[in-house]
Write an enzyme that holds these catalytic residues in place. Structure first.
Site, PDB file in Angstrom:
ATOM      1  N   CYS A  51      -4.680   1.219 -19.247  1.00  0.00           N
ATOM      2  CA  CYS A  51      -4.360   2.006 -18.051  1.00  0.00           C
ATOM      3  C   CYS A  51      -3.339   1.322 -17.130  1.00  0.00           C
ATOM      4  O   CYS A  51      -3.137   1.773 -16.014  1.00  0.00           O
ATOM      5  CB  CYS A  51      -5.617   2.360 -17.282  1.00  0.00           C
ATOM      6  N   HIS A  77       0.833  -1.209   0.000  1.00  0.00           N
ATOM      7  CA  HIS A  77       0.000   0.000   0.000  1.00  0.00           C
ATOM      8  C   HIS A  77       0.859   1.247   0.000  1.00  0.00           C
ATOM      9  O   HIS A  77       0.516   2.254  -0.607  1.00  0.00           O
ATOM     10  CB  HIS A  77      -0.917  -0.002   1.216  1.00  0.00           C
TER      11      HIS A  77
END
Ligand code: PEP
Ligand code: MG
Length: 752
Positions: A681, A367
């Site tokens: 993307c 993260h």
């Protein structure tokens, strides 16, 4: 330990401490110390060897050996008995040293007349600092009490070394934390940055390792441990019995076990009785545990020793009153250095306040990496287990996120080379800045749309200065990851609304929650899955637990509040999943209509294409999707069956591999048949050569990190797509595995 030895030991430690107060230079202090130890321990020889560099030990002071050998005698780590003690972090105690394994005779020292040898490593929290050696003529092994007394002395020496007590003229006596050091890790986010170290958890400094009053120290220790136990119990109470919290509970249970461990307490009390202060006693036991940690082969044991290490840190913080909040001011251009850090802690820093991040642990998909990427600051993960103990707050540091290298306290040559690199990148950025207002049109007149990826509101200002036409991928999971509880609908609606405000009419593609795999929500039951990347993630979770997905869809509709709304679903592997997810959104719109809420003026519902299967879905799928966005990060890992998080295989297969490019071409063709807009993307969109080749295969829209928009646009504006296509086709026909070589050769002919 016998009474007699105990008070002797205390006396010696007291004298050692007194040398700290004396106004002597480093060498004189060391000389005095070896003299004190040899007379107190009644040995003919006492010597101190310190590390000159990570691999070499140097005799820095001696009582009893030839003085000419000081700063001359050196040995490699592992060489001779001294080198062995240092390498293994273990005491070497030999009655008949010359016949011991690995003995190496150093003629300049005159040590041949001494039979017995006892070498004790000088370590501080896993850092190898040197070796303390005593020798005597008489062939006898040193007793356990004597060895213990030497260990206590070595601990004090370690603290003194840390405090810079031996700093003076001469290389080997350089202060700790002053040498240039290089750390090699894994590139988590590209870019280069120069700044100053800001430690997430600054090391605790023990200013007085020696104490006169063992009773008072024991009481301090007991009080602190009492406080520690209460805090561990409190933490345990706050953790539910839910299986979600099992990992956390296991750690806390281990904490409690250690906090109540009699043997741990007894060892620390003995250390205090020998003359150490309470904090030095904690550190001594922590150092011992770290040495064991480094050697433990069993992962379970390693984890428990790690727990003990964490617990010792807490205890030290209680004893010294030094917390993460040490009152130090954050330096200019801070580079965060940490063992590891969670997204919430990272998000406590304002965007733009950190210049870079170096983590001892962590992974590219962690993260923290997602946030660093969102902030576009260089990140190095897996930088080894030394940087947090080597670096001090404010130390000069240069981070090369492209190479995964951090230079701590770099010397002038490194600084020079590094600044050249920064200047070159800045120059390139200037060149790209001139392109902001210009469209990405290739030489043959093909218009390519360039969007940016985002996940935080703070990134939205990049829309203006990157030249992106909108947000092609807004990853909504960051708002979920950074919290301890599920965010409320109203909170989410407010966030999404601010995103749309910031976009000021430009298109924003919101991707619904993509969790699972490496993105684990702190409050969600963690499933133990053998292959989380292939497991219960993204839309699979959304469709099985519709509550959260519907809540998010409602938040999006309300945030749009009459504006256009674009939503896409992640990780769709078959038509039905898309159909079902799309229906949920349509149902929510209908529900909002019934409630009399303002509806979006226009709704586009698309999907990510991240699994090969969906590329072969029925034509109706392509007709139903308002648009498709290729998530190359996942698509590539499944196409090649190579884990995107696994450093061993991550880079094994080239993006310009003929099979993959052909697959991208097929997807572009299928979308063209139904007129379905398609974009790419994944991270590869931000790599100019890759984007150029994808464009040659038929893609006309890309979404990437804001910093990549300039470089990609710059290249696209210079090339003719038909020529690129011809190069790729020729290469494909020639039977090469990847077209990269041919494309690069062609590129070289272009720039000349
Ligand atoms: C992808 O898989 O390419 C993608 C854009 O999604 P993420 O990186 O968030 O998995
Ligand atoms: Mg993905």
């Amino acid at each position: 330990m016998a009474e007699q030895t105990e008070s002797e030991s205390r006396k010696l430690l007291g004298r050692l401490r007194d040398t700290l107060a004396e106004d002597t230079a480093g060498q004189a202090r060391l000389d005095r110390i070896v003299e004190l130890i040899s007379s107190s321990m009644r040995t003919e020889v006492c010597s101190i060897y310190l590390f000159r560099d990570a691999e070499t030990l140097e005799l820095c002071a001696t009582e009893g050996l030839n003085q000419e050998a000081v700063h001359q005698t050196r040995m490699k780590l592992g060489e001779g008995l001294v080198g062995r003690a240092a390498r293994d972090g273990q005491v070497v105690n030999e009655a008949d040293a010359p016949s011991a394994r690995g003995f190496r005779y150093m003629p300049e020292t005159g040590e041949e007349v001494f039979s017995s040898f006892c070498g004790v490593p000088i370590n501080r929290l896993g850092d190898k600092l040197g070796v303390l050696v005593v020798q005597s003529r008489e062939a006898r092994a040193f007793s356990d009490d004597e060895v213990y007394a030497l260990e206590v002395v070595a601990m004090v020496l370690a603290e003194m070394t840390e405090l810079g007590a031996f700093v003076g003229e001469g290389e080997a006596l350089r202060a700790r934390h002053t040498n240039p050091m290089l750390f090699r890790g894994v590139a988590g986010q590209e870019g280069v940055a120069e700044g100053n170290v800001w430690l997430h958890e600054p090391r605790v400094v023990v200013t007085n390792p020696v104490a006169d009053d063992p009773e008072a120290e024991t009481k301090r220790l007991n009080d602190a441990v009492g406080q520690l136990r209460v805090s561990v119990d409190d933490m345990l109470k706050s953790v539910s019995n839910d299986p979600v919290d099992k990992d956390q509970r296991d750690v806390l249970e281990a904490f409690r076990m250690f906090a109540n461990s009699r043997s741990w307490m007894r060892r620390m009390e003995e250390d205090i009785a020998a003359g150490l202060s309470a904090e030095a006693a904690v550190e001594k036991e922590q150092s011992m545990a770290r040495t064991r940690l480094g050697k433990a082969p069993d992962p379970y044991l390693r984890e428990r020793l790690q727990d003990l290490d964490d617990l010792s840190n807490r205890l030290l913080r209680i004893l010294t009153g030094q917390g993460s909040e040490t009152g130090a001011d954050i330096p200019e251009n801070p580079i965060l250095v940490a063992r590891t850090i969670g997204p919430a802690e990272l998000l406590d820093f304002e965007r733009g306040s950190l210049k870079g991040i170096v983590l001892e642990q962590g992974s590219v998909g962690s993260h923290a990496a997602i946030v660093a990427r969102a902030w576009a600051i260089p990140l190095i993960v897996n930088a080894g287990d030394q940087i947090t103990s080597e670096a001090l707050n404010g130390d000069h540091i240069m981070v090369d996120g492209d190479q995964g290298i951090a230079h701590l306290r770099p010397d002038e040559t490194v600084v020079g080379a590094f600044r050249d690199k920064i200047a070159m990148q800045a120059k390139a950025q200037e060149r790209y800045a001139g392109l902001i207002e210009l469209p990405a049109v290739t030489q043959d007149g093909t218009k390519i749309d360039l969007f940016m990826n985002a996940g935080l509101i703070a990134e939205l200002p990049s829309l203006k200065n990157s030249g992106a036409e909108g947000v092609g991928l807004f990853r909504t999971e960051l708002q979920f990851l950074a919290r301890n509880t599920v965010p409320k609908r109203s909170e989410l609606a407010a966030i999404y609304s601010r995103v749309l405000d910031a976009a000021d009419g430009k298109r924003v593609v919101f991707r619904t929650l993509d969790i699972g795999s490496d993105k684990v929500l702190p409050y969600m039951k963690r499933e133990d899955e053998p292959n989380p990347a292939l497991g219960w993630r993204a839309i699979r979770v959304g469709l099985d637990k519709v509550g959260v997905m519907r809540m998010q869809l409602q938040a999006l509709i309300r945030a749009a509040n009459g504006r256009a709304l674009t939503v896409m679903f992640p990780f769709v592997a078959q038509f039905d999943e898309f159909r079902a997810a799309r229906q949920h959104l349509l149902d929510e719109i209908e529900r909002e209509r019934r409630l009399g809420h303002t509806l979006p003026e226009k709704v586009e519902i698309g999907t990510m294409l991240e699994t090969p299967s969906i590329a072969f879905a029925p034509r109706q799928f392509f007709e139903m999707a308002d648009f498709i966005s290729i998530g190359g990060n996942d698509l590539k890992q499944f196409f090649f069956a190579a884990d995107r998080e696994n450093e061993r295989v991550r880079r094994r297969y080239d993006t310009l591999n003929v099979s993959y490019l052909t697959f991208i071409e097929q997807i572009a063709n299928r979308c063209a048949e139904t007129g379905t807009p398609v974009s790419f993307c994944g991270e590869d969109a931000g790599r100019p050569i890759e984007a150029m080749c994808f464009a040659a295969m038929g893609l006309r829209s890309f979404s990437m990190r804001p910093a990549s928009v300039g470089p990609v646009k710059h290249l696209l504006r210079r090339i003719d797509l038909a020529e690129v296509r011809a190069v790729i086709d020729r290469a494909r026909e020639s039977g090469v595995q990847s077209v990269r070589g041919d494309v690069m050769d062609w590129m070289r002919t272009q720039s000349s």
